[in-house]
Design a protein around this motif. Structure first.
Motif, PDB file in Angstrom:
ATOM      1  N   GLY A 263       0.894  -1.348  -0.133  1.00  0.00           N
ATOM      2  CA  GLY A 263       0.197   0.315   0.209  1.00  0.00           C
ATOM      3  C   GLY A 263       1.238   1.327  -0.485  1.00  0.00           C
ATOM      4  N   VAL A 264       0.685   2.614  -0.604  1.00  0.00           N
ATOM      5  CA  VAL A 264       1.060   3.685  -0.758  1.00  0.00           C
ATOM      6  C   VAL A 264       1.021   5.066  -0.906  1.00  0.00           C
ATOM      7  N   LEU A 265       1.114   5.652   0.411  1.00  0.00           N
ATOM      8  CA  LEU A 265       0.583   6.645   0.701  1.00  0.00           C
ATOM      9  C   LEU A 265       1.119   7.534   0.730  1.00  0.00           C
ATOM     10  N   LYS A 266       1.395   8.843   0.456  1.00  0.00           N
ATOM     11  CA  LYS A 266       1.916   9.983   1.075  1.00  0.00           C
ATOM     12  C   LYS A 266       1.680  10.465   2.701  1.00  0.00           C
ATOM     13  N   ALA A 267       3.095  10.701   3.207  1.00  0.00           N
ATOM     14  CA  ALA A 267       3.371  11.191   4.176  1.00  0.00           C
ATOM     15  C   ALA A 267       2.279  12.207   4.948  1.00  0.00           C
ATOM     16  N   TYR A 268       1.110  12.803   3.892  1.00  0.00           N
ATOM     17  CA  TYR A 268       0.307  13.530   4.007  1.00  0.00           C
ATOM     18  C   TYR A 268      -1.141  12.755   3.060  1.00  0.00           C
ATOM     19  N   THR A 269      -2.304  13.608   2.861  1.00  0.00           N
ATOM     20  CA  THR A 269      -2.729  13.151   2.087  1.00  0.00           C
ATOM     21  C   THR A 269      -3.430  13.834   1.101  1.00  0.00           C
ATOM     22  N   THR A 270      -3.521  13.846   0.024  1.00  0.00           N
ATOM     23  CA  THR A 270      -4.187  14.042  -1.081  1.00  0.00           C
ATOM     24  C   THR A 270      -5.271  14.050  -1.832  1.00  0.00           C
ATOM     25  N   GLU A 339       5.437  21.291  13.703  1.00  0.00           N
ATOM     26  CA  GLU A 339       4.632  20.147  14.247  1.00  0.00           C
ATOM     27  C   GLU A 339       3.558  19.682  12.899  1.00  0.00           C
ATOM     28  N   ILE A 340       3.051  18.266  13.324  1.00  0.00           N
ATOM     29  CA  ILE A 340       2.721  17.360  12.511  1.00  0.00           C
ATOM     30  C   ILE A 340       1.488  16.757  12.561  1.00  0.00           C
ATOM     31  N   LYS A 341       0.965  16.644  12.174  1.00  0.00           N
ATOM     32  CA  LYS A 341      -0.364  16.060  12.466  1.00  0.00           C
ATOM     33  C   LYS A 341      -1.503  14.794  11.868  1.00  0.00           C
ATOM     34  N   ILE A 342      -2.021  14.034  12.563  1.00  0.00           N
ATOM     35  CA  ILE A 342      -2.353  12.321  12.306  1.00  0.00           C
ATOM     36  C   ILE A 342      -3.512  12.453  12.536  1.00  0.00           C
ATOM     37  N   CYS A 343      -4.055  12.331  11.372  1.00  0.00           N
ATOM     38  CA  CYS A 343      -5.564  11.970  12.495  1.00  0.00           C
ATOM     39  C   CYS A 343      -6.238  10.448  12.439  1.00  0.00           C
ATOM     40  N   THR A 344      -6.678  10.761  13.756  1.00  0.00           N
ATOM     41  CA  THR A 344      -6.902   9.287  14.456  1.00  0.00           C
ATOM     42  C   THR A 344      -8.305   9.418  14.232  1.00  0.00           C
ATOM     43  N   ALA A 345      -9.440   9.946  14.688  1.00  0.00           N
ATOM     44  CA  ALA A 345     -10.579   9.739  14.420  1.00  0.00           C
ATOM     45  C   ALA A 345     -11.576  10.347  14.304  1.00  0.00           C
ATOM     46  N   TYR A 346     -12.774   9.916  14.389  1.00  0.00           N
ATOM     47  CA  TYR A 346     -13.773  11.418  12.945  1.00  0.00           C
ATOM     48  C   TYR A 346     -14.557  11.681  14.598  1.00  0.00           C
ATOM     49  N   GLU A 347     -15.226  13.125  14.279  1.00  0.00           N
ATOM     50  CA  GLU A 347     -16.027  13.464  15.186  1.00  0.00           C
ATOM     51  C   GLU A 347     -17.655  13.526  14.761  1.00  0.00           C
ATOM     52  N   LEU A 348     -18.478  12.455  14.705  1.00  0.00           N
ATOM     53  CA  LEU A 348     -20.096  12.780  14.544  1.00  0.00           C
ATOM     54  C   LEU A 348     -21.186  13.242  15.169  1.00  0.00           C
ATOM     55  N   ASP A 349     -22.131  14.290  14.917  1.00  0.00           N
ATOM     56  CA  ASP A 349     -23.380  14.222  15.499  1.00  0.00           C
ATOM     57  C   ASP A 349     -22.399  14.291  16.884  1.00  0.00           C
ATOM     58  N   GLY A 350     -21.062  15.308  17.671  1.00  0.00           N
ATOM     59  CA  GLY A 350     -21.366  14.435  18.957  1.00  0.00           C
ATOM     60  C   GLY A 350     -20.491  13.875  19.566  1.00  0.00           C
ATOM     61  N   VAL A 366     -18.084  15.041   8.377  1.00  0.00           N
ATOM     62  CA  VAL A 366     -17.313  14.028  10.459  1.00  0.00           C
ATOM     63  C   VAL A 366     -16.365  15.656  10.792  1.00  0.00           C
ATOM     64  N   LYS A 367     -15.763  15.595  12.182  1.00  0.00           N
ATOM     65  CA  LYS A 367     -14.797  16.320  11.954  1.00  0.00           C
ATOM     66  C   LYS A 367     -13.314  15.615  12.113  1.00  0.00           C
ATOM     67  N   PRO A 368     -12.376  15.509  12.045  1.00  0.00           N
ATOM     68  CA  PRO A 368     -11.077  15.216  12.321  1.00  0.00           C
ATOM     69  C   PRO A 368     -10.439  15.662  13.961  1.00  0.00           C
ATOM     70  N   VAL A 369     -10.272  14.190  14.469  1.00  0.00           N
ATOM     71  CA  VAL A 369      -9.485  14.503  16.043  1.00  0.00           C
ATOM     72  C   VAL A 369      -8.310  14.049  15.493  1.00  0.00           C
ATOM     73  N   TYR A 370      -7.181  15.416  15.986  1.00  0.00           N
ATOM     74  CA  TYR A 370      -6.157  15.263  15.330  1.00  0.00           C
ATOM     75  C   TYR A 370      -5.029  14.392  17.246  1.00  0.00           C
ATOM     76  N   GLY A 375       7.796  17.881  14.824  1.00  0.00           N
ATOM     77  CA  GLY A 375       8.222  17.575  13.457  1.00  0.00           C
ATOM     78  C   GLY A 375       9.787  17.989  13.344  1.00  0.00           C
ATOM     79  N   TRP A 376      10.380  17.116  12.281  1.00  0.00           N
ATOM     80  CA  TRP A 376      12.009  17.177  12.608  1.00  0.00           C
ATOM     81  C   TRP A 376      12.848  18.562  11.965  1.00  0.00           C
ATOM     82  N   GLN A 377      12.323  19.172  11.166  1.00  0.00           N
ATOM     83  CA  GLN A 377      12.444  20.656  10.666  1.00  0.00           C
ATOM     84  C   GLN A 377      14.356  20.198  10.454  1.00  0.00           C
TER      85      GLN A 377
END
Length: 426
Positions: A263-270, A339-350, A366-370, A375-377
């Motif tokens: 599975g190929v993925l970017k270090a972020y998402t597009t 800083e770098i964020k990863i979405c680990t869950a969603y919020e939907l209707d509370g 949905v709202k992402p939970v980060y 970061g390594w800079q």
């Protein structure tokens, strides 16, 4: 030797072409199993750029046979443009190129129908490339499409082409679009078919022969699993099965032979085009990722929407495709972020959820939970092994592994083939 499948674990544009090119050095066969020339795979070797749309990305390995499988919808005219373009660049694959006799064909009338329908959607457009892919797959399901084998029978080819083009013209005219010149379009299609006919064969037979002979077979997907017609963000999806299931049906190899799924993925998402994108960024950070990552489509030139890595969506991709290992591309794009964020869950209707809703309206809301990581800079494009990576980059990759449930085996830190290395962790 097990068959390997390489798929996009996000919404496409993950850098699959580059990774196929890297892996093709050890491959006897690289076979494309779905999609059409709506996908673009970019390969950079020695600073020279090659953009492929239909031909598999194994072009630089002289030992590798390149196969277009039956699950692809192939535009003969555009394939020749690509084929001749490679010849102009000094790459001749004519003695190691095969086209499935069961591949379905895309023609100008498919493109015209695609463009007409997309234009009629107004602000609610799907975001297709208008390359005729959906209409060609529709002809396949409606059992009226032309296939590779038809290119071997000129009279049958002409009869079916006229029949389908005239039917398409009725739809175009009824919707206020211009009709196509059937004979002019047939002339171009016939010329292309005649040149491609020598490459047509039953590739399921040749691929299974390669498997029996213990040769290294690599199956190449287009787009990403979140554009899958069944499991993707429907209706904002492509018209084929982009995951590992599509690989089996798309080349005619039984599932038992597939033991490695990359599975190929970017270090972020597009994401390109319309549709929900939970982690999309609309601020300067998103603009910076887009700019640094040169996020523009290889096929259309459209700018890609950008956001943080979505571990919820990626873990679903791992689960539904049995991904055994990950390749993470474009790590270098994140080099300058504090800083770098990863979405680990969603919020939907509370409520907090860790699954991807099938309902498109729910997914749009949905709202992402980060989770935030340091970061390594510092630059990573010089890295050629795991120990070269900054400590925080290593921590980031390890956290991705934990969240999505698959190990990272390859890391890419730049666009060139040389800027890729296999991971060796203790």
């Amino acid at each position: 030797m097990p068959v390997s499948v390489l798929i996009g674990a996000q919404w496409g544009d993950e850098g699959k072409g580059k990774i196929i090119d890297v892996l093709a050095g050890d491959a006897d066969v690289v076979a494309r199993y779905q999609g059409g020339n709506n996908a673009g795979h970019t390969v950079i070797v020695g600073g020279k750029k090659y953009v492929l749309h239909l031909i598999p990305s194994g072009i630089h390995s002289e030992r590798t046979t390149c196969v277009i499988g039956n699950g692809v919808v192939m535009n003969p005219v555009q394939l020749l443009v690509e084929f001749d373009g490679l010849l102009d660049q000094g790459i001749d694959i004519s003695d190691r190129f095969e086209i499935s006799s069961r591949v379905h064909l895309v023609f100008s009338y498919h493109c015209a129908i695609d463009s007409m329908r997309e234009g009629a959607l107004g602000d609610d457009l799907i975001g297709t490339t208008k390359r005729g892919i959906g209409p060609a797959y529709a002809d396949k399901v409606n059992r009226v499409g032309l296939r590779g084998a038809d290119m071997l029978k000129p009279e049958k080819f002409a009869r079916l082409f006229r029949q389908n083009c005239e039917a398409a013209n009725k739809i175009l005219v009824a919707n206020g679009a211009a009709a196509l010149d059937v004979e002019a379009e047939l002339k171009e299609a016939t010329a292309a078919a005649a040149r491609l006919a020598p490459f047509v064969k039953d590739t399921a037979v040749s691929l299974n022969k390669a498997v029996r002979e213990n040769r290294n077979v690599l199956l190449e997907g287009a787009q990403g699993v979140w554009l899958d017609i069944d499991h993707g963000t429907y209706p904002f999806v492509t018209s084929s099965n982009t995951g590992v299931g599509g690989a089996c049906s798309g080349v005619g190899i039984a599932p038992m032979h597939i033991q490695r799924v990359i599975g190929v993925l970017k270090a972020y998402t597009t994401r390109v085009g319309s549709g929900p994108f939970p982690t999309e960024l609309f601020d300067k950070t998103g603009e910076d990722i887009q700019r640094i990552g040169h996020e523009f489509g290889a096929t259309t030139g459209r700018p890609r929407r950008a956001g943080w890595l979505d571990a919820v969506a990626t873990s679903y991709a791992v689960m539904t495709n049995g991904i055994t290992e990950l390749t993470v591309t474009k790590m270098d794009v994140l080099d300058t972020f504090e800083e770098i964020k990863i979405c680990t869950a969603y919020e939907l209707d509370g409520k907090t959820i860790k699954e991807v809703p099938a309902d498109i309206e729910d997914l749009e809301n949905v709202k992402p939970v980060y989770e935030t990581l340091a970061g390594w800079q510092e630059p990573t494009n010089h890295c050629r092994e795991w120990s070269d990576l900054p400590v925080n980059a290593q921590r980031y990759l390890k956290r991705v592994e934990e969240l999505v449930g698959a190990p990272v085996k390859i890391v890419s830190v730049g666009p060139d083939r040389a800027e890729t290395f296999k991971v060796r962790q203790d």
